[in-house]
Design a protein around this motif. Structure first.
Motif, PDB file in Angstrom:
ATOM      1  N   ARG A  13       0.837  -1.216   0.000  1.00 33.67           N
ATOM      2  CA  ARG A  13       0.000   0.000   0.000  1.00 33.67           C
ATOM      3  C   ARG A  13       0.867   1.259   0.000  1.00 33.67           C
ATOM      4  O   ARG A  13       0.557   2.236  -0.682  1.00 33.67           O
ATOM      5  N   GLN A  14       1.942   1.236   0.772  1.00 30.63           N
ATOM      6  CA  GLN A  14       2.866   2.379   0.796  1.00 30.63           C
ATOM      7  C   GLN A  14       3.492   2.586  -0.585  1.00 30.63           C
ATOM      8  O   GLN A  14       3.610   3.722  -1.047  1.00 30.63           O
ATOM      9  N   CYS A  15       3.894   1.497  -1.204  1.00 30.18           N
ATOM     10  CA  CYS A  15       4.495   1.585  -2.540  1.00 30.18           C
ATOM     11  C   CYS A  15       3.503   2.169  -3.539  1.00 30.18           C
ATOM     12  O   CYS A  15       3.849   3.037  -4.339  1.00 30.18           O
ATOM     13  N   LEU A  16       2.273   1.695  -3.497  1.00 26.74           N
ATOM     14  CA  LEU A  16       1.249   2.189  -4.420  1.00 26.74           C
ATOM     15  C   LEU A  16       0.944   3.660  -4.175  1.00 26.74           C
ATOM     16  O   LEU A  16       0.727   4.431  -5.118  1.00 26.74           O
ATOM     17  N   LYS A  17       0.966   4.062  -2.920  1.00 26.17           N
ATOM     18  CA  LYS A  17       0.732   5.469  -2.596  1.00 26.17           C
ATOM     19  C   LYS A  17       1.860   6.330  -3.164  1.00 26.17           C
ATOM     20  O   LYS A  17       1.611   7.394  -3.739  1.00 26.17           O
ATOM     21  N   LEU A  18       3.082   5.870  -3.002  1.00 22.73           N
ATOM     22  CA  LEU A  18       4.226   6.603  -3.547  1.00 22.73           C
ATOM     23  C   LEU A  18       4.200   6.631  -5.078  1.00 22.73           C
ATOM     24  O   LEU A  18       4.652   7.592  -5.692  1.00 22.73           O
ATOM     25  N   ALA A  19       3.668   5.586  -5.675  1.00 24.08           N
ATOM     26  CA  ALA A  19       3.629   5.497  -7.141  1.00 24.08           C
ATOM     27  C   ALA A  19       2.613   6.462  -7.749  1.00 24.08           C
ATOM     28  O   ALA A  19       2.629   6.697  -8.958  1.00 24.08           O
ATOM     29  N   GLN A  20       1.742   7.030  -6.933  1.00 23.88           N
ATOM     30  CA  GLN A  20       0.733   7.953  -7.452  1.00 23.88           C
ATOM     31  C   GLN A  20       1.352   9.202  -8.075  1.00 23.88           C
ATOM     32  O   GLN A  20       0.790   9.776  -8.998  1.00 23.88           O
ATOM     33  N   GLU A  21       2.487   9.618  -7.569  1.00 29.17           N
ATOM     34  CA  GLU A  21       3.164  10.809  -8.081  1.00 29.17           C
ATOM     35  C   GLU A  21       4.445  10.388  -8.793  1.00 29.17           C
ATOM     36  O   GLU A  21       5.256   9.663  -8.223  1.00 29.17           O
ATOM     37  N   VAL A  22       4.607  10.847 -10.018  1.00 24.72           N
ATOM     38  CA  VAL A  22       5.795  10.484 -10.792  1.00 24.72           C
ATOM     39  C   VAL A  22       7.072  10.928 -10.078  1.00 24.72           C
ATOM     40  O   VAL A  22       8.089  10.245 -10.131  1.00 24.72           O
ATOM     41  N   SER A  23       7.005  12.031  -9.367  1.00 27.76           N
ATOM     42  CA  SER A  23       8.195  12.540  -8.681  1.00 27.76           C
ATOM     43  C   SER A  23       8.683  11.613  -7.565  1.00 27.76           C
ATOM     44  O   SER A  23       9.850  11.669  -7.180  1.00 27.76           O
ATOM     45  N   THR A  24       7.816  10.759  -7.033  1.00 27.47           N
ATOM     46  CA  THR A  24       8.225   9.837  -5.969  1.00 27.47           C
ATOM     47  C   THR A  24       8.447   8.408  -6.474  1.00 27.47           C
ATOM     48  O   THR A  24       8.612   7.494  -5.676  1.00 27.47           O
ATOM     49  N   HIS A  25       8.482   8.232  -7.796  1.00 23.97           N
ATOM     50  CA  HIS A  25       8.704   6.897  -8.343  1.00 23.97           C
ATOM     51  C   HIS A  25      10.035   6.268  -7.915  1.00 23.97           C
ATOM     52  O   HIS A  25      10.062   5.069  -7.628  1.00 23.97           O
ATOM     53  N   PRO A  26      11.130   7.027  -7.851  1.00 29.19           N
ATOM     54  CA  PRO A  26      12.378   6.386  -7.393  1.00 29.19           C
ATOM     55  C   PRO A  26      12.241   5.802  -5.980  1.00 29.19           C
ATOM     56  O   PRO A  26      12.672   4.671  -5.729  1.00 29.19           O
ATOM     57  N   GLN A  27      11.618   6.540  -5.088  1.00 34.00           N
ATOM     58  CA  GLN A  27      11.414   6.035  -3.726  1.00 34.00           C
ATOM     59  C   GLN A  27      10.457   4.846  -3.736  1.00 34.00           C
ATOM     60  O   GLN A  27      10.669   3.855  -3.032  1.00 34.00           O
ATOM     61  N   ALA A  28       9.410   4.925  -4.546  1.00 26.90           N
ATOM     62  CA  ALA A  28       8.455   3.818  -4.651  1.00 26.90           C
ATOM     63  C   ALA A  28       9.151   2.558  -5.164  1.00 26.90           C
ATOM     64  O   ALA A  28       8.930   1.462  -4.645  1.00 26.90           O
ATOM     65  N   ASN A  29      10.009   2.718  -6.168  1.00 28.33           N
ATOM     66  CA  ASN A  29      10.742   1.572  -6.717  1.00 28.33           C
ATOM     67  C   ASN A  29      11.669   0.959  -5.672  1.00 28.33           C
ATOM     68  O   ASN A  29      11.809  -0.267  -5.592  1.00 28.33           O
ATOM     69  N   GLU A  30      12.309   1.812  -4.894  1.00 27.26           N
ATOM     70  CA  GLU A  30      13.217   1.320  -3.861  1.00 27.26           C
ATOM     71  C   GLU A  30      12.449   0.508  -2.807  1.00 27.26           C
ATOM     72  O   GLU A  30      12.853  -0.593  -2.425  1.00 27.26           O
ATOM     73  N   GLU A  31      11.332   1.059  -2.354  1.00 23.94           N
ATOM     74  CA  GLU A  31      10.534   0.339  -1.354  1.00 23.94           C
ATOM     75  C   GLU A  31       9.938  -0.942  -1.935  1.00 23.94           C
ATOM     76  O   GLU A  31       9.850  -1.957  -1.251  1.00 23.94           O
ATOM     77  N   PHE A  32       9.549  -0.882  -3.206  1.00 25.76           N
ATOM     78  CA  PHE A  32       9.013  -2.087  -3.837  1.00 25.76           C
ATOM     79  C   PHE A  32      10.091  -3.165  -3.931  1.00 25.76           C
ATOM     80  O   PHE A  32       9.804  -4.350  -3.729  1.00 25.76           O
ATOM     81  N   SER A  33      11.325  -2.769  -4.229  1.00 26.69           N
ATOM     82  CA  SER A  33      12.427  -3.741  -4.313  1.00 26.69           C
ATOM     83  C   SER A  33      12.614  -4.469  -2.982  1.00 26.69           C
ATOM     84  O   SER A  33      12.824  -5.688  -2.960  1.00 26.69           O
TER      85      SER A  33
END
Length: 99
Positions: A13-33
């Motif tokens: 859920r945190q990853c999906l929330k971060l993925a909502q904004e393109v600017s936070t995609h690097p952080q979302a990708n890191e957490e998803f990894s």
């Protein structure tokens, strides 16, 4: 006290929330990894499926952002065209009054 690792559902859920904004995609990708690594340790096939779905989520968000920006550009262009038309109409009326 030992700190337990967060629930995978909560992490997703945190990853999906971060993925909502393109600017936070690097952080979302890191957490998803990190989430993926935890799942891959117990179920490699599930991790592969998650990879596919994650790539689709990221692509969909980028696409949505692109079309949102295109919509804004189109709106601005439309507004400028309407302003130009109003100015042309005023100029025409002024010209007709001068004749």
């Amino acid at each position: 006290m030992t700190q337990s690792s967060p629930n995978p559902t909560t992490l997703l859920r945190q990853c999906l929330k971060l993925a909502q904004e393109v600017s936070t995609h690097p952080q979302a990708n890191e957490e998803f990894s990190q989430l993926r690594e935890g799942i891959a340790a117990t179920n490699p096939q599930a991790a592969e499926l998650m990879d596919i779905l994650w790539q689709e989520v990221i692509a969909a968000r980028r696409s949505a952002e692109f079309w949102h920006e295109m919509s804004n550009v189109e709106k601005d262009l439309s507004n400028r065209m309407m302003e130009n038309m109003a100015q042309l109409r005023q100029n025409y009326l002024r010209l007709m009054q001068e004749m």
